[in-house]
Design an enzyme around this catalytic site. Structure first.
Site, mmCIF file in Angstrom:
data_model
loop_
_atom_site.group_PDB
_atom_site.id
_atom_site.type_symbol
_atom_site.label_atom_id
_atom_site.label_comp_id
_atom_site.label_asym_id
_atom_site.label_seq_id
_atom_site.Cartn_x
_atom_site.Cartn_y
_atom_site.Cartn_z
ATOM 1 N N ASN A 6 -40.113 61.205 6.386
ATOM 2 C CA ASN A 6 -41.275 60.803 7.174
ATOM 3 C C ASN A 6 -41.417 61.818 8.316
ATOM 4 O O ASN A 6 -40.738 61.717 9.324
ATOM 5 C CB ASN A 6 -41.049 59.380 7.715
ATOM 6 C CG ASN A 6 -42.172 58.940 8.635
ATOM 7 O OD1 ASN A 6 -43.210 59.590 8.728
ATOM 8 N ND2 ASN A 6 -41.969 57.818 9.313
ATOM 9 N N TRP A 7 -42.313 62.780 8.104
ATOM 10 C CA TRP A 7 -42.445 63.860 9.097
ATOM 11 C C TRP A 7 -43.109 63.382 10.388
ATOM 12 O O TRP A 7 -43.153 64.131 11.365
ATOM 13 C CB TRP A 7 -43.280 65.008 8.516
ATOM 14 C CG TRP A 7 -42.572 65.856 7.511
ATOM 15 C CD1 TRP A 7 -41.284 65.741 7.069
ATOM 16 C CD2 TRP A 7 -43.133 66.985 6.815
ATOM 17 N NE1 TRP A 7 -41.011 66.712 6.132
ATOM 18 C CE2 TRP A 7 -42.133 67.483 5.960
ATOM 19 C CE3 TRP A 7 -44.378 67.603 6.818
ATOM 20 C CZ2 TRP A 7 -42.341 68.583 5.130
ATOM 21 C CZ3 TRP A 7 -44.586 68.694 5.993
ATOM 22 C CH2 TRP A 7 -43.574 69.184 5.153
ATOM 23 N N LYS A 8 -43.679 62.178 10.364
ATOM 24 C CA LYS A 8 -44.403 61.688 11.558
ATOM 25 C C LYS A 8 -45.348 62.789 12.042
ATOM 26 O O LYS A 8 -46.035 63.391 11.226
ATOM 27 C CB LYS A 8 -43.398 61.257 12.642
ATOM 28 C CG LYS A 8 -42.364 60.263 12.103
ATOM 29 C CD LYS A 8 -41.571 59.586 13.185
ATOM 30 C CE LYS A 8 -40.590 58.596 12.559
ATOM 31 N NZ LYS A 8 -39.913 57.771 13.533
ATOM 32 N N HIS A 40 -45.185 50.817 9.089
ATOM 33 C CA HIS A 40 -44.166 51.469 9.922
ATOM 34 C C HIS A 40 -44.259 50.917 11.348
ATOM 35 O O HIS A 40 -45.357 50.643 11.832
ATOM 36 C CB HIS A 40 -44.368 52.986 9.918
ATOM 37 C CG HIS A 40 -43.230 53.706 10.548
ATOM 38 N ND1 HIS A 40 -43.109 53.822 11.919
ATOM 39 C CD2 HIS A 40 -42.132 54.288 10.015
ATOM 40 C CE1 HIS A 40 -41.979 54.463 12.190
ATOM 41 N NE2 HIS A 40 -41.367 54.761 11.048
ATOM 42 N N GLU A 77 -36.126 49.007 8.625
ATOM 43 C CA GLU A 77 -36.093 49.968 9.729
ATOM 44 C C GLU A 77 -36.005 49.225 11.066
ATOM 45 O O GLU A 77 -37.038 48.928 11.682
ATOM 46 C CB GLU A 77 -37.375 50.806 9.718
ATOM 47 C CG GLU A 77 -37.535 51.671 8.485
ATOM 48 C CD GLU A 77 -38.148 53.008 8.857
ATOM 49 O OE1 GLU A 77 -37.550 54.033 8.496
ATOM 50 O OE2 GLU A 77 -39.178 53.033 9.544
ATOM 51 N N GLY A 115 -35.314 56.915 15.914
ATOM 52 C CA GLY A 115 -35.507 58.044 16.831
ATOM 53 C C GLY A 115 -34.293 58.351 17.694
ATOM 54 O O GLY A 115 -34.412 59.013 18.713
ATOM 55 N N SER A 124 -32.492 56.712 12.456
ATOM 56 C CA SER A 124 -31.443 57.656 12.833
ATOM 57 C C SER A 124 -30.514 58.034 11.680
ATOM 58 O O SER A 124 -29.299 58.130 11.865
ATOM 59 C CB SER A 124 -30.650 57.120 14.025
ATOM 60 O OG SER A 124 -31.524 56.973 15.128
ATOM 61 N N GLY A 135 -36.626 60.129 9.482
ATOM 62 C CA GLY A 135 -37.667 60.591 10.394
ATOM 63 C C GLY A 135 -37.350 61.976 10.936
ATOM 64 O O GLY A 135 -37.487 62.975 10.219
HETATM 65 P P1 PGA Z 1 -35.767 58.459 12.663
HETATM 66 O O1 PGA Z 1 -37.084 57.710 12.136
HETATM 67 O O2 PGA Z 1 -35.038 58.973 11.462
HETATM 68 O O3 PGA Z 1 -36.303 59.565 13.545
HETATM 69 O O4 PGA Z 1 -34.983 57.443 13.414
HETATM 70 C C1 PGA Z 1 -37.059 56.885 11.012
HETATM 71 C C2 PGA Z 1 -38.414 56.283 10.801
HETATM 72 O O5 PGA Z 1 -39.026 55.869 11.804
HETATM 73 O O6 PGA Z 1 -38.929 56.223 9.673
#
Ligand code: PGA
Length: 247
Positions: free
Chosen positions: A6-8, A91, A161, A167, A209, A230
Protein backbone atom coordinates in the site's frame (compact mmCIF):
# COMPACT_ATOMS: atom_id res chain seq x y z
CA UNK A 1 1.00 -15.94 0.91
CA UNK A 2 -0.41 -12.63 -0.28
CA UNK A 3 1.82 -9.57 0.07
CA UNK A 4 0.15 -6.23 -0.62
CA UNK A 5 2.09 -2.99 -1.03
CA UNK A 6 0.00 0.00 0.00
CA UNK A 7 2.05 2.92 -1.31
CA UNK A 8 -0.40 5.44 0.19
CA UNK A 9 0.87 8.87 -0.96
CA UNK A 10 4.54 8.03 -0.42
CA UNK A 11 5.14 7.72 -4.17
CA UNK A 12 4.37 10.83 -6.19
CA UNK A 13 6.27 10.57 -9.44
CA UNK A 14 6.38 8.10 -12.28
CA UNK A 15 10.15 7.39 -12.40
CA UNK A 16 10.15 6.43 -8.71
CA UNK A 17 6.98 4.37 -9.22
CA UNK A 18 8.43 2.52 -12.19
CA UNK A 19 11.66 1.83 -10.33
CA UNK A 20 9.73 0.42 -7.39
CA UNK A 21 7.62 -1.78 -9.65
CA UNK A 22 10.73 -3.15 -11.37
CA UNK A 23 12.45 -3.91 -8.05
CA UNK A 24 9.27 -5.49 -6.68
CA UNK A 25 8.89 -7.60 -9.81
CA UNK A 26 12.44 -8.92 -9.42
CA UNK A 27 11.83 -9.82 -5.77
CA UNK A 28 8.46 -11.38 -6.58
CA UNK A 29 9.96 -13.53 -9.33
CA UNK A 30 12.11 -15.27 -6.70
CA UNK A 31 9.13 -15.92 -4.45
CA UNK A 32 5.98 -18.03 -4.56
CA UNK A 33 3.96 -15.26 -2.92
CA UNK A 34 1.30 -13.31 -4.77
CA UNK A 35 2.44 -9.68 -4.76
CA UNK A 36 -0.03 -6.85 -5.25
CA UNK A 37 0.86 -3.14 -5.57
CA UNK A 38 -1.58 -0.37 -4.70
CA UNK A 39 -0.24 2.87 -6.23
CA UNK A 40 -1.81 6.32 -5.80
CA UNK A 41 -4.80 6.58 -8.19
CA UNK A 42 -3.23 8.91 -10.80
CA UNK A 43 -0.32 6.46 -11.26
CA UNK A 44 -2.36 3.25 -11.31
CA UNK A 45 -3.15 3.17 -15.02
CA UNK A 46 0.38 4.08 -16.12
CA UNK A 47 1.77 1.14 -14.14
CA UNK A 48 -0.96 -1.46 -14.46
CA UNK A 49 -2.48 -1.19 -17.93
CA UNK A 50 -1.02 -3.93 -20.09
CA UNK A 51 0.93 -5.38 -17.16
CA UNK A 52 1.76 -8.97 -18.03
CA UNK A 53 4.04 -9.80 -15.15
CA UNK A 54 2.90 -11.86 -12.22
CA UNK A 55 2.50 -8.73 -10.14
CA UNK A 56 -1.07 -7.59 -9.67
CA UNK A 57 -2.38 -4.11 -8.92
CA UNK A 58 -4.93 -2.71 -6.50
CA UNK A 59 -6.83 0.52 -6.09
CA UNK A 60 -6.13 2.11 -2.69
CA UNK A 61 -9.80 3.01 -2.44
CA UNK A 62 -12.78 3.26 -4.76
CA UNK A 63 -15.63 5.69 -4.98
CA UNK A 64 -18.99 5.09 -3.34
CA UNK A 65 -20.57 6.29 -6.58
CA UNK A 66 -20.95 4.33 -9.79
CA UNK A 67 -20.47 7.06 -12.36
CA UNK A 68 -22.11 10.15 -13.75
CA UNK A 69 -21.78 13.74 -12.57
CA UNK A 70 -19.27 13.03 -9.79
CA UNK A 71 -16.19 15.20 -10.16
CA UNK A 72 -13.04 13.72 -8.72
CA UNK A 73 -14.35 10.21 -8.11
CA UNK A 74 -12.52 6.98 -9.05
CA UNK A 75 -15.26 4.42 -9.58
CA UNK A 76 -14.74 0.67 -9.26
CA UNK A 77 -15.24 0.33 -13.00
CA UNK A 78 -12.64 3.00 -13.83
CA UNK A 79 -10.15 1.36 -11.43
CA UNK A 80 -10.74 -1.96 -13.18
CA UNK A 81 -10.16 -0.26 -16.55
CA UNK A 82 -6.90 1.17 -15.15
CA UNK A 83 -5.65 -2.36 -14.51
CA UNK A 84 -6.59 -3.01 -10.89
CA UNK A 85 -7.56 -6.55 -9.94
CA UNK A 86 -7.99 -5.76 -6.23
CA UNK A 87 -9.35 -2.81 -4.24
CA UNK A 88 -8.45 -1.84 -0.70
CA UNK A 89 -11.71 -0.84 1.01
CA UNK A 90 -12.22 0.73 4.44
CA UNK A 91 -8.59 1.55 5.18
CA UNK A 92 -8.42 3.41 8.49
CA UNK A 93 -7.00 6.47 6.72
CA UNK A 94 -10.14 6.55 4.51
CA UNK A 95 -12.35 5.91 7.54
CA UNK A 96 -10.63 8.86 9.29
CA UNK A 97 -11.45 10.95 6.21
CA UNK A 98 -15.16 10.13 6.53
CA UNK A 99 -15.84 6.55 5.41
CA UNK A 100 -18.48 5.19 7.80
CA UNK A 101 -19.32 1.48 8.05
CA UNK A 102 -22.22 2.22 5.68
CA UNK A 103 -19.99 3.80 3.05
CA UNK A 104 -17.51 0.93 3.39
CA UNK A 105 -20.37 -1.51 2.72
CA UNK A 106 -21.42 0.42 -0.40
CA UNK A 107 -17.87 0.46 -1.73
CA UNK A 108 -17.54 -3.26 -1.07
CA UNK A 109 -20.68 -3.86 -3.12
CA UNK A 110 -19.36 -1.77 -6.03
CA UNK A 111 -15.99 -3.55 -6.02
CA UNK A 112 -17.65 -6.97 -6.10
CA UNK A 113 -20.10 -5.90 -8.81
CA UNK A 114 -17.17 -4.99 -11.05
CA UNK A 115 -15.14 -8.10 -10.29
CA UNK A 116 -12.48 -6.37 -8.20
CA UNK A 117 -11.28 -8.52 -5.29
CA UNK A 118 -11.90 -6.44 -2.16
CA UNK A 119 -9.36 -6.22 0.63
CA UNK A 120 -11.56 -5.11 3.52
CA UNK A 121 -9.63 -3.36 6.30
CA UNK A 122 -10.82 -3.59 9.88
CA UNK A 123 -9.10 -2.75 13.15
CA UNK A 124 -9.50 -0.97 16.45
CA UNK A 125 -8.02 2.38 17.52
CA UNK A 126 -6.87 1.03 20.84
CA UNK A 127 -6.94 -2.08 22.98
CA UNK A 128 -9.00 -1.59 26.11
CA UNK A 129 -8.54 -4.00 29.03
CA UNK A 130 -12.23 -4.94 28.94
CA UNK A 131 -11.79 -6.29 25.40
CA UNK A 132 -14.33 -4.02 23.73
CA UNK A 133 -12.03 -3.87 20.70
CA UNK A 134 -13.23 -7.37 19.81
CA UNK A 135 -16.83 -6.19 19.51
CA UNK A 136 -15.61 -3.22 17.47
CA UNK A 137 -13.89 -5.46 14.92
CA UNK A 138 -16.89 -7.80 14.85
CA UNK A 139 -19.17 -4.84 14.10
CA UNK A 140 -16.93 -3.60 11.27
CA UNK A 141 -17.07 -7.06 9.68
CA UNK A 142 -20.81 -7.48 10.15
CA UNK A 143 -21.64 -3.99 8.83
CA UNK A 144 -19.49 -4.50 5.74
CA UNK A 145 -20.73 -7.97 4.86
CA UNK A 146 -24.36 -8.19 5.92
CA UNK A 147 -25.82 -6.67 2.74
CA UNK A 148 -23.54 -8.58 0.41
CA UNK A 149 -24.89 -11.72 -1.30
CA UNK A 150 -23.69 -14.86 0.49
CA UNK A 151 -21.74 -16.17 -2.49
CA UNK A 152 -19.90 -12.83 -2.88
CA UNK A 153 -18.91 -12.71 0.78
CA UNK A 154 -16.51 -15.57 0.14
CA UNK A 155 -14.52 -13.35 -2.28
CA UNK A 156 -13.63 -10.78 0.35
CA UNK A 157 -10.11 -10.75 1.79
CA UNK A 158 -9.97 -9.31 5.30
CA UNK A 159 -7.00 -7.22 6.43
CA UNK A 160 -6.70 -6.79 10.17
CA UNK A 161 -5.03 -3.42 10.66
CA UNK A 162 -5.04 -2.18 14.25
CA UNK A 163 -4.81 1.61 13.97
CA UNK A 164 -2.44 1.84 16.94
CA UNK A 165 0.14 -0.20 15.04
CA UNK A 166 0.03 1.67 11.72
CA UNK A 167 2.90 3.86 10.53
CA UNK A 168 5.31 2.89 13.30
CA UNK A 169 8.18 0.43 13.43
CA UNK A 170 8.58 -3.31 13.76
CA UNK A 171 8.87 -3.10 17.56
CA UNK A 172 5.46 -1.38 17.72
CA UNK A 173 3.62 -3.97 15.61
CA UNK A 174 1.29 -6.44 17.28
CA UNK A 175 2.92 -9.43 18.96
CA UNK A 176 2.54 -12.82 17.26
CA UNK A 177 0.48 -14.21 20.14
CA UNK A 178 -2.05 -11.35 20.11
CA UNK A 179 -2.20 -11.55 16.34
CA UNK A 180 -2.90 -15.30 16.40
CA UNK A 181 -5.72 -14.66 18.86
CA UNK A 182 -7.25 -11.95 16.66
CA UNK A 183 -7.00 -14.09 13.52
CA UNK A 184 -8.91 -16.86 15.31
CA UNK A 185 -11.50 -14.35 16.43
CA UNK A 186 -11.93 -12.91 12.90
CA UNK A 187 -12.28 -16.42 11.49
CA UNK A 188 -14.92 -17.17 14.12
CA UNK A 189 -16.88 -14.05 13.15
CA UNK A 190 -16.49 -14.93 9.46
CA UNK A 191 -17.83 -18.42 10.20
CA UNK A 192 -21.07 -16.72 11.29
CA UNK A 193 -21.20 -14.44 8.24
CA UNK A 194 -20.03 -16.66 5.40
CA UNK A 195 -22.06 -19.50 3.90
CA UNK A 196 -21.45 -23.15 4.82
CA UNK A 197 -17.89 -23.76 5.88
CA UNK A 198 -16.40 -21.35 3.34
CA UNK A 199 -14.87 -19.28 6.16
CA UNK A 200 -12.23 -22.00 6.47
CA UNK A 201 -10.87 -20.73 3.14
CA UNK A 202 -11.22 -17.02 3.95
CA UNK A 203 -7.96 -15.10 3.69
CA UNK A 204 -6.95 -12.87 6.58
CA UNK A 205 -4.02 -10.47 6.25
CA UNK A 206 -2.23 -8.36 8.84
CA UNK A 207 -1.11 -4.75 8.38
CA UNK A 208 0.54 -2.28 10.74
CA UNK A 209 4.31 -1.67 10.83
CA UNK A 210 5.29 -4.74 8.86
CA UNK A 211 9.01 -4.34 8.18
CA UNK A 212 11.79 -6.79 7.22
CA UNK A 213 12.56 -7.26 10.94
CA UNK A 214 9.12 -8.52 11.97
CA UNK A 215 7.67 -9.95 8.75
CA UNK A 216 8.65 -13.53 9.52
CA UNK A 217 7.75 -13.58 13.21
CA UNK A 218 4.35 -12.05 12.45
CA UNK A 219 3.49 -14.65 9.86
CA UNK A 220 5.20 -17.72 11.35
CA UNK A 221 2.54 -19.03 13.72
CA UNK A 222 -0.24 -16.47 13.64
CA UNK A 223 -2.41 -18.13 11.00
CA UNK A 224 -2.43 -15.09 8.70
CA UNK A 225 -2.47 -15.57 4.95
CA UNK A 226 -0.42 -12.50 4.12
CA UNK A 227 0.48 -8.92 4.94
CA UNK A 228 -0.51 -5.41 3.94
CA UNK A 229 2.61 -3.28 3.99
CA UNK A 230 2.52 0.53 4.10
CA UNK A 231 5.66 2.66 4.47
CA UNK A 232 8.11 -0.22 3.98
CA UNK A 233 6.53 -1.01 0.60
CA UNK A 234 7.59 2.39 -0.78
CA UNK A 235 11.25 1.53 -0.15
CA UNK A 236 12.47 -0.94 -2.76
CA UNK A 237 15.11 -2.53 -0.53
CA UNK A 238 12.85 -2.94 2.46
CA UNK A 239 9.99 -4.32 0.42
CA UNK A 240 12.26 -6.77 -1.43
CA UNK A 241 13.53 -8.06 1.91
CA UNK A 242 9.99 -8.48 3.22
CA UNK A 243 9.16 -10.57 0.14
CA UNK A 244 12.34 -12.59 0.72
CA UNK A 245 11.61 -13.08 4.42
CA UNK A 246 8.18 -14.45 3.55
CA UNK A 247 9.34 -16.80 0.80
P1 PGA B 1 2.35 0.78 7.73
O1 PGA B 1 0.89 0.90 7.08
O2 PGA B 1 2.98 -0.46 7.18
O3 PGA B 1 3.06 2.04 7.30
O4 PGA B 1 2.15 0.70 9.20
C1 PGA B 1 0.07 -0.21 6.91
C2 PGA B 1 -1.25 0.23 6.34
O5 PGA B 1 -1.76 1.27 6.79
O6 PGA B 1 -1.79 -0.40 5.42
Amino acid sequence: MLIVANWKAYVEDLPKAKGLVAATRRAASRSKATVVIAPPPPLLGALAIGNRSRLAFAAQDISRTTGGAQTGESTARACMAAGAAYAIIGHSERRAAGDTNGIVAEKLGHALAQGLIPILCVGEKERDPAGRYLAFVREELRAALEDIAQKDRTKVIVAYEPIWAIGKHAKDAIGPHDLAEMVLYIKKVLAELLPGNSSARAQVLYGGSVEPEDARSLTAASGIDGVLVGHASADSRQFASIIKELS
